[in-house]
Design an enzyme around this catalytic site. Structure first.
Site, PDB file in Angstrom:
ATOM      1  N   HIS A 190       0.852  -1.199   0.000  1.00  0.00           N
ATOM      2  CA  HIS A 190       0.000   0.000   0.000  1.00  0.00           C
ATOM      3  C   HIS A 190       0.879   1.237   0.000  1.00  0.00           C
ATOM      4  O   HIS A 190       1.968   1.252   0.569  1.00  0.00           O
ATOM      5  CB  HIS A 190      -0.948   0.010   1.200  1.00  0.00           C
TER       6      HIS A 190
ATOM      7  N   HIS B 101       0.858   5.248   1.052  1.00  0.00           N
ATOM      8  CA  HIS B 101       0.205   6.266   1.878  1.00  0.00           C
ATOM      9  C   HIS B 101       0.219   7.595   1.120  1.00  0.00           C
ATOM     10  O   HIS B 101       1.282   8.032   0.660  1.00  0.00           O
ATOM     11  CB  HIS B 101       0.974   6.488   3.184  1.00  0.00           C
TER      12      HIS B 101
HETATM   13  P1  AMP Z   1       2.270   0.332   7.158  1.00  0.00           P
HETATM   14  O1  AMP Z   1       2.082  -1.162   6.990  1.00  0.00           O
HETATM   15  O2  AMP Z   1       3.261   0.683   8.242  1.00  0.00           O
HETATM   16  O3  AMP Z   1       2.582   1.048   5.886  1.00  0.00           O
HETATM   17  O4  AMP Z   1       0.917   0.973   7.657  1.00  0.00           O
HETATM   18  C1  AMP Z   1      -0.294   0.314   7.808  1.00  0.00           C
HETATM   19  C2  AMP Z   1      -1.341   1.376   7.911  1.00  0.00           C
HETATM   20  O5  AMP Z   1      -2.613   0.759   7.907  1.00  0.00           O
HETATM   21  C3  AMP Z   1      -1.287   2.245   9.179  1.00  0.00           C
HETATM   22  O6  AMP Z   1      -1.190   3.602   8.795  1.00  0.00           O
HETATM   23  C4  AMP Z   1      -2.611   1.942   9.893  1.00  0.00           C
HETATM   24  O7  AMP Z   1      -3.125   3.077  10.537  1.00  0.00           O
HETATM   25  C5  AMP Z   1      -3.480   1.481   8.748  1.00  0.00           C
HETATM   26  N1  AMP Z   1      -4.567   0.576   9.078  1.00  0.00           N
HETATM   27  C6  AMP Z   1      -4.537  -0.519   9.870  1.00  0.00           C
HETATM   28  N2  AMP Z   1      -5.727  -1.136   9.887  1.00  0.00           N
HETATM   29  C7  AMP Z   1      -6.539  -0.435   9.052  1.00  0.00           C
HETATM   30  C8  AMP Z   1      -7.907  -0.580   8.626  1.00  0.00           C
HETATM   31  N3  AMP Z   1      -8.674  -1.580   9.063  1.00  0.00           N
HETATM   32  N4  AMP Z   1      -8.409   0.337   7.768  1.00  0.00           N
HETATM   33  C9  AMP Z   1      -7.640   1.367   7.322  1.00  0.00           C
HETATM   34  N5  AMP Z   1      -6.345   1.542   7.681  1.00  0.00           N
HETATM   35  C10 AMP Z   1      -5.811   0.660   8.539  1.00  0.00           C
END
Ligand code: AMP
Length: 142
Positions: A103, A105
């Protein structure tokens, strides 16, 4: 590198098993709001096809995700009256990755306002619903 885990939370969202605040969808990508935003309007862009991160994603899926991230970034400038956009993408735990479906951001930024730390606080559902609406309206306006 470990193999792709089909039970990661974003895979469940992609299969419709868990809800999300969807802002954009096409045949190859999905974008929804981060529920623990680092700034208002923080959006995640995912390929629909399974990919753990940048190390295993097919190049064309990565290119499509980048294109969608650009579209979201432009709309977010309007929707959130942003002064700039931060784009981040983390790979493996050592690289800061927590959820193991690729993903990107897209984080709208206001001048002089620092981002919150990752996972600092869950945003209220009504705020996220309103922000999703605003971002979709800006996307529709082109
Ligand atoms: P990363 O894997 O460090 O790039 O970030 C994972 C991101 O997913 C974090 O910013 C979390 O706040 C976000 N996150 C975790 N669970 C959910 C969810 N159910 N819906 C939307 N975002 C999420």
């Amino acid at each position: 590198m470990p193999s792709y885990d089909p039970n990661n939370i974003f895979a469940k969202i992609l299969r419709g098993e868990l809800p999300c605040y969807k802002v954009y969808e096409d045949d190859k990508a999905l974008a929804f709001l981060d529920i623990m935003p680092r700034a208002p309007g923080h959006t995640l862009v995912l390929p629909k096809a399974p990919a753990r991160n940048i190390l295993d994603v097919p190049a064309d899926d990565l290119a499509h995700v980048a294109t969608v991230a650009q579209t979201i970034a432009k709309a977010a400038m309007t929707a959130f009256a942003a002064d700039g956009i931060t784009v981040q993408q983390f790979n493996e735990g050592a690289g800061g990755q927590v959820v193991f479906h690729l993903h990107v951001h897209v984080i709208p930024r206001k001048a002089g306002q620092p981002m919150k730390p990752p996972a600092a606080a869950k945003e209220k559902p009504e705020v996220l619903a309103e922000q999703a609406k605003a971002l979709m309206a800006a996307l529709a306006a082109g």
